[in-house]
Design a protein around this motif. Structure first.
Motif, short mmCIF file in Angstrom:
data_model
loop_
_atom_site.label_atom_id
_atom_site.label_comp_id
_atom_site.label_asym_id
_atom_site.label_seq_id
_atom_site.Cartn_x
_atom_site.Cartn_y
_atom_site.Cartn_z
N THR A 203 45.45 165.84 141.57
CA THR A 203 45.36 164.66 142.94
C THR A 203 45.44 165.20 143.79
OG1 THR A 203 47.03 163.62 142.16
CG2 THR A 203 44.98 163.01 141.52
N GLY A 204 46.34 166.34 144.46
CA GLY A 204 47.72 166.70 145.22
C GLY A 204 48.51 166.05 145.61
N LEU A 205 49.27 165.00 144.81
CA LEU A 205 50.24 163.99 145.07
C LEU A 205 51.18 164.37 143.78
CD1 LEU A 205 47.71 160.29 145.54
CD2 LEU A 205 48.68 162.41 147.64
N TYR A 206 52.17 163.80 144.84
CA TYR A 206 53.78 163.10 143.85
C TYR A 206 53.41 162.38 143.02
CZ TYR A 206 56.17 167.18 145.20
OH TYR A 206 56.80 168.76 146.39
N ILE A 207 52.95 161.91 141.55
CA ILE A 207 52.14 160.94 141.05
C ILE A 207 54.04 160.41 140.07
CG2 ILE A 207 50.16 161.36 141.11
CD1 ILE A 207 50.50 161.67 137.96
N PHE A 208 53.48 159.29 139.27
CA PHE A 208 54.20 158.94 138.68
C PHE A 208 53.70 157.58 137.97
CE2 PHE A 208 54.97 155.10 141.17
CZ PHE A 208 54.59 153.21 140.60
N THR A 209 54.07 157.79 136.34
CA THR A 209 53.11 156.81 135.18
C THR A 209 53.84 156.11 134.22
OG1 THR A 209 52.95 158.71 133.80
CG2 THR A 209 50.94 158.39 135.40
N GLY A 210 53.34 154.50 133.88
CA GLY A 210 53.85 153.64 133.58
C GLY A 210 53.78 153.24 132.72
N GLN A 211 53.97 152.60 132.06
CA GLN A 211 53.24 151.83 130.71
C GLN A 211 54.25 150.15 130.95
OE1 GLN A 211 54.81 149.95 127.93
NE2 GLN A 211 52.53 148.80 127.12
N SER A 212 53.92 148.60 130.67
CA SER A 212 55.21 147.61 130.77
C SER A 212 54.64 146.86 129.52
CB SER A 212 55.00 147.12 132.45
OG SER A 212 56.07 145.98 132.43
N LEU B 224 52.17 140.45 128.12
CA LEU B 224 51.20 141.15 128.99
C LEU B 224 52.18 142.98 129.02
CD1 LEU B 224 48.99 140.22 130.80
CD2 LEU B 224 50.58 140.15 132.91
N SER B 225 50.44 143.17 128.63
CA SER B 225 50.81 144.30 128.84
C SER B 225 49.81 145.43 129.90
CB SER B 225 50.47 145.24 127.63
OG SER B 225 51.92 144.97 126.35
N THR B 226 50.24 146.21 130.81
CA THR B 226 49.65 147.14 131.53
C THR B 226 50.22 148.68 131.90
OG1 THR B 226 51.25 147.18 132.97
CG2 THR B 226 49.73 145.03 133.00
N ASP B 227 49.53 149.69 131.58
CA ASP B 227 49.15 150.97 132.07
C ASP B 227 48.87 150.85 133.01
OD1 ASP B 227 48.12 150.62 129.16
OD2 ASP B 227 49.56 152.66 129.07
N PHE B 228 49.43 152.40 133.70
CA PHE B 228 49.48 152.26 135.21
C PHE B 228 50.06 153.44 135.70
CE2 PHE B 228 53.00 149.68 134.03
CZ PHE B 228 54.06 150.62 134.48
N GLN B 229 49.30 153.47 137.32
CA GLN B 229 49.47 155.20 137.63
C GLN B 229 49.71 154.76 139.38
OE1 GLN B 229 47.39 158.48 136.91
NE2 GLN B 229 46.74 158.73 139.56
N GLY B 230 51.02 156.10 139.73
CA GLY B 230 51.00 154.88 140.96
C GLY B 230 51.70 156.41 141.90
N GLU B 231 51.71 156.39 142.97
CA GLU B 231 52.13 157.71 144.41
C GLU B 231 53.95 157.83 144.40
OE1 GLU B 231 51.32 159.55 148.05
OE2 GLU B 231 50.50 158.37 147.63
N LEU B 232 54.08 158.85 144.21
CA LEU B 232 56.12 159.11 144.20
C LEU B 232 55.67 159.49 145.59
CD1 LEU B 232 57.64 160.75 141.64
CD2 LEU B 232 57.80 157.98 142.35
N ALA B 233 55.53 158.70 146.47
CA ALA B 233 55.87 158.96 148.16
C ALA B 233 56.80 158.89 148.42
CB ALA B 233 54.13 157.58 148.91
N ASP B 234 56.46 159.57 149.64
CA ASP B 234 57.73 159.73 150.64
C ASP B 234 58.13 158.34 151.59
OD1 ASP B 234 56.64 159.89 152.64
OD2 ASP B 234 57.08 162.23 153.39
N ASP B 235 57.81 157.19 151.25
CA ASP B 235 57.82 155.95 151.97
C ASP B 235 58.89 154.97 152.07
OD1 ASP B 235 56.99 155.36 149.25
OD2 ASP B 235 55.49 154.02 149.96
N LEU B 236 59.80 155.63 151.25
CA LEU B 236 61.28 155.22 151.08
C LEU B 236 61.04 153.38 150.27
CD1 LEU B 236 62.97 155.99 154.72
CD2 LEU B 236 62.99 157.33 152.15
N LYS B 237 60.08 153.38 149.33
CA LYS B 237 59.62 151.43 149.51
C LYS B 237 59.06 152.29 147.72
CE LYS B 237 56.61 150.44 152.68
NZ LYS B 237 55.97 149.92 153.36
N GLY B 238 59.13 151.04 147.03
CA GLY B 238 58.92 151.46 145.86
C GLY B 238 59.73 152.38 144.66
N PHE B 239 58.46 153.18 143.79
CA PHE B 239 59.07 154.49 143.14
C PHE B 239 58.92 155.89 144.27
CE2 PHE B 239 59.49 156.20 138.81
CZ PHE B 239 61.13 156.76 138.62
#
Length: 947
Positions: free
Chosen positions: A94-103, A174-189
């Motif tokens: 992806t060329g991005l910094y990412i994180f994955t997770g499960q909740s 409720l179970s979810t698997d997810f992926q997100g971007e570790l952006a540098d926007d100072l919001k979220g993760f």
């Protein structure tokens, strides 16, 4: 939450003379829709359909549950089991910094429903195809099948429609698997980068915007327990709200899995997850098994920059345990300084996050103002561990219940840790005078608003303002001075009853009323609810006018512009129940309650030279006006022996007089005459009050001919003559130091030549006392050219101490060379040069410069769409940006430009700056009239003073 825009409280060192109260603002629970990325909003994301905000969800009257910003009351969370894995290296595909997770979120069905709404911001969280949602019934409950699910972009929901209904009283997972971007926007993760010893390092932090880290019921009343697991690279450390319990490796991989103890029942906005290579120092609370740690960059810890925060944390926690009569509710207290952080600090429960300038103190290079900032910010955040975290507001319309109380109690905690500083006296400057300036506008708002007025993310962000933080506990049974032992019992019973739950403001009044009824000899003219609701449910405050000839007292809604129109209705017709503490001729008299608009035959008449002074020690939230004769007697007393009048009231007299003059209640010349006695004044608070008010004159006239007269006025020169540079370097008491810094700073600003020469010499020789750095840097750069600016820029880029970098970043905006200021404006939008957290404050610094103001105004108008989308319209700094750039506006042309700016960018929006823009137009209109009516008076007065 942090005092939210958190800037240094050292008014002399941090732009105090500019009279601006800015700050970094705290983090709202709700995330803001990122307009920059809406180009992909209609495309399926890994099999999950998204709904564009241009669909029916934009209609003014929502038709479907997912079109409302508030969650329905059909489901309530019990616990979340969260696993997050941040990758601090670029993903090859992806060329991005990412994180994955499960909740896994366990929730209880309160009302039968076939719909699940859970917050989820698609812009930083993508559900993986094939694992979109899994619903399981618990304890014998049968989970219905999922018909469809999609992401509702505008209201930030994951919407799950079910084939059957969830049963009331039953629990589900409720179970979810997810992926997100570790952006540098100072919001979220998000991801933060810093370089230390030539090595680039990364930090991942998720202290805010929980819905951007995992699907959750992201409202403060939706409390739950959070067992957290973080997977992270070997050699890094993972932190979260609870203590870590297990560290293991995964299948021999170069990663570590850290599990944390389950949190207490808490709100999502208090969660924090951090992975870093930081180091720490450790302490503990005496007689209590609570682990206390300060975390920061390894070099900062090695050089001892965390010790001051560590040394005051233990005493403060002990003080608060006694004050609240409740033990610290957690097993540890971590505090961490982050290189990039959008707020000043955030009270994440057990893992408080700070900007480096708010937690780290370097005795070798930091000023006493930097030290005070650390003290007061830490005190504010620790106060929240009980008031805000243990007991939490139900919804953001009552934000003041969290922030206002913490703003008050921080002075008590700070005073306990540093008892010789007399820091409680500063509440008059830092809180009361600050909030007066905002609450005197027709566009102000009540402390507590209706819930339906605060729904959208930008509306929530707007609540993090001066009103919510500083207008509290005045003019009421809760007013200053420090509360009695009975008040401590009230706090204990309130916290004990609502521990780990939520409240509304009236719950606190109930407990106060019980105290009144059960305390022998204690009485009030009305119930606590009747008295306090007038201060909570209507905006503004009164000016109390005392006629010492007749003994008549009246009250009236005070408006800075008496011609402004108040559109907001008041349930009490803008009258208050006002407790008046007063003295006559230097002797305190019995408190009087003003319960209606007019009160006649009050024993406040005088004879001869006897004077009346009301609002003793500023224990009430109101301004005071007198008949002309009493004003004259007060001025005469100040001249004859100012010490007869209490210190805080000397500051109050000056501030009231100047603001009453701006509101056309008294003559401008009368206000100016209250400053004549200052040649005898040695205390900081009255001087600071005068400087702030005189600063308004500078802002209104520094582009015209009156300014020349101001520069040579004796009222300005005498401040420099009162103190010497040697005294600045010798005084040890913090308020004395501030006063001398004010003297030198203001003298330089007003053009005293020997002051400018001295600062330029110090700058060239780089021999600058830490307490004078802000003044020296700014004035030397202002007097210099390219060479001085480039030198300071190099020192800024090489600075390893955050407080030093902050002083240089502010000073770089002081140059008088337009092209350098334009270059600096361009730098502000380049994250490689100016960190994103510092963008808007850098533009504001430039606007504080009389040369830079029109350049900054042109800059943000030309780039508003980019600034808004790139730096987040929901950022709390947007209100400060608009306030900072427009503070000098005082012409019809500038008012037209403001109105055009509003019109041109209506489609883009103003986010948390929406109210600030309205207030800027109101203040500009008032400034236009004031300048036209007072310019000649001001010029004549200063002309006479100089002859």
């Amino acid at each position: 939450m942090a005092k939210g825009f958190y800037i240094s409280k050292n008014m002399g060192l941090a732009g105090l003379l500019m009279g601006a109260v800015a700050g970094v603002v705290i983090i709202a629970l709700a995330a803001v829709y990122d307009k920059e990325k809406t180009k992909n909003q209609n495309k399926p994301v890994d099999g999950v359909t998204t709904v564009s905000p241009t669909t029916s969800s934009t209609l003014s009257t929502p038709k479907n549950p997912w079109e409302y910003y508030r969650l329905p009351d059909s489901l309530s969370p019990v616990s979340y089991n969260i696993t997050l894995w941040p990758r601090l290296v670029v993903n090859a595909s992806t060329g991005l910094y990412i994180f994955t997770g499960q909740s896994d979120v366990v929730f209880r069905c309160e009302k039968e429903t076939d719909l699940i709404l859970i917050h989820c911001n698609k812009l930083n969280l993508t559900l993986l195809s094939g694992h979109r949602v899994r619903l399981t019934g618990l304890d014998g409950a049968t989970a219905p099948n999922v018909i469809s699910s999609w992401l509702q972009v505008k209201t930030e929901y994951l919407v799950i429609q079910l084939k059957g209904k969830l049963a009331a009283g039953k629990s589900y997972r409720l179970s979810t698997d997810f992926q997100g971007e570790l952006a540098d926007d100072l919001k979220g993760f998000y991801r933060s980068e810093y370089t230390e010893d030539g090595v680039k390092n990364h930090v991942s932090d998720a202290g805010t915007f929980a819905r951007k880290a995992f699907p959750c019921f992201d409202e403060p009343a939706m409390k739950a327990v959070f067992p957290v697991t973080l997977i992270h690279q070997r050699g890094t450390v993972a932190l979260s709200n609870g203590r870590d319990t297990v560290n293991t490796t995964i299948d021999g991989a170069e990663v570590t899995k850290t599990r944390f103890e389950p949190t207490k029942r808490m709100s999502t906005y208090l969660l924090a997850f951090i992975v870093s290579d930081f180091a720490h120092i450790t302490g503990s609370i005496e007689n209590n098994n609570v682990l206390v740690r300060i975390w920061a960059r390894r070099k900062a810890i090695a050089e001892g920059h965390g010790y001051y925060a560590l040394n005051v944390t233990g005493p403060m926690l002990q003080f608060y345990e006694g004050y609240y009569n409740a033990s610290y509710p957690l097993s540890k207290s971590d505090q961490i300084a982050l290189p990039d952080f959008s707020a000043g600090a955030m009270e994440n429960w057990g893992l408080i996050t700070y900007r480096e300038t708010a937690l780290l103190y370097d005795p070798a290079s930091s000023s006493v103002g930097n030290k005070e900032t650390v003290l007061t910010v830490v005190a504010h955040e620790l106060a929240h561990m009980w008031f805000g975290n243990l007991v939490t507001l139900r919804w953001w319309n009552d934000l003041w219940l969290n922030e206002g109380f913490a703003s008050y109690v921080e002075y008590l905690g700070a005073d306990y840790a540093e008892p010789t500083w007399n820091i409680k006296e500063l509440i008059i400057l830092y809180e009361v005078h600050k909030v007066f300036a905002v609450d005197a506008l027709a566009s102000s708002h009540p402390l507590s608003r209706k819930e339906e007025e605060v729904n959208r993310p930008d509306e929530i962000s707007e609540m993090f303002n001066t009103i919510s933080y500083s207008k509290v506990l005045y003019g009421s049974p809760c007013s200053r001075p420090s509360p009695t032992a009975r008040f401590y019992m009230v706090l204990h019973s309130y916290l004990n009853e609502f521990a780990f739950n939520n409240t509304v403001y009236s719950d606190l009044w109930d407990h106060l009323q019980k105290a009144v009824l059960t305390t022998p000899g204690m009485s009030l003219p009305h119930t606590v609810h009747d008295i306090m609701n007038r201060w909570i449910l209507q905006m503004g405050f009164p000016v109390v006018t005392i006629d010492t000839a007749t003994g008549h007292i009246t009250q009236k809604h005070f408006l800075l512009d008496p011609d402004s129109v108040v559109d907001r209705p008041s349930p009490y017709n803008y009258t208050w129940m006002v407790p008046i503490k007063w003295m006559k001729g230097g002797v305190e008299r019995e408190q009087h309650w003003l319960l209606q608009e007019t009160d006649r035959h009050v024993p406040m008449t005088t004879a001869g030279s006897e004077w009346v002074l009301a609002n003793l020690n500023v224990s009430g939230y109101y301004r005071v006006n007198y008949d002309t004769d009493n004003w004259e007697r007060l001025i005469n007393q100040l001249t004859a022996d100012h010490t007869v009048i209490p210190l805080i009231n000397r500051a109050q007299i000056v501030d009231d007089a100047f603001n009453l003059a701006r509101a056309k209640v008294i003559n401008t010349t009368l206000a100016l005459r209250t400053t004549r006695y200052l040649s005898q004044e040695r205390d900081y608070i009255p001087w600071e009050s005068a400087i702030r008010n005189l600063n308004y004159y500078i802002l209104m006239f520094d582009r015209g001919q009156v300014y020349g007269m101001l520069q040579v006025g004796s009222s300005y020169n005498m401040i420099y003559q009162t103190f010497t540079v040697a005294e600045v370097l010798s005084f040890s008491h913090i308020l004395q130091v501030y006063n001398q810094i004010n003297a030198i700073s203001f003298a330089c600003r007003m053009g005293v030549e020997r002051c400018r020469v001295l600062t330029s010499v110090w700058f060239r020789e780089w021999m600058i006392h830490p307490n004078l750095k802000t003044t020296v840097y700014c004035n030397a750069i202002a007097a210099g050219g390219v060479e001085e600016w480039d030198f300071a820029w190099t020192m800024f880029k090489n600075a390893t101490v955050a407080t030093e970098a902050a002083k240089l970043r502010s000073a770089l905006a002081c140059t008088k060379v337009p092209w350098l200021l334009n270059r600096y404006l361009d730098y502000s939008l380049d994250p490689a040069k100016i960190r994103k957290q510092d963008c808007t404050s850098t533009i504001s610094y430039i606007a504080h410069n009389v040369v830079g103001m029109p350049l900054a105004w042109d800059f943000i108008r030309a780039r508003w769409s980019y600034i808004y989308t790139e730096y987040g319209g929901g950022s709390f700094s947007f209100s400060n940006l608009i306030n900072g750039v427009t503070r000098r506006f005082s012409t019809e042309f500038e008012l037209k430009q403001l109105k055009q700016f509003k019109e041109d960018n209506a489609g883009v929006g103003f986010g948390s700056g929406t109210l600030a823009l309205e207030q800027a137009m109101e203040k500009t209109a008032a400034n236009i009239k004031w300048v036209a009516e007072n310019q000649e008076q001001v010029m004549n007065w200063f002309s006479n003073e100089c002859t």
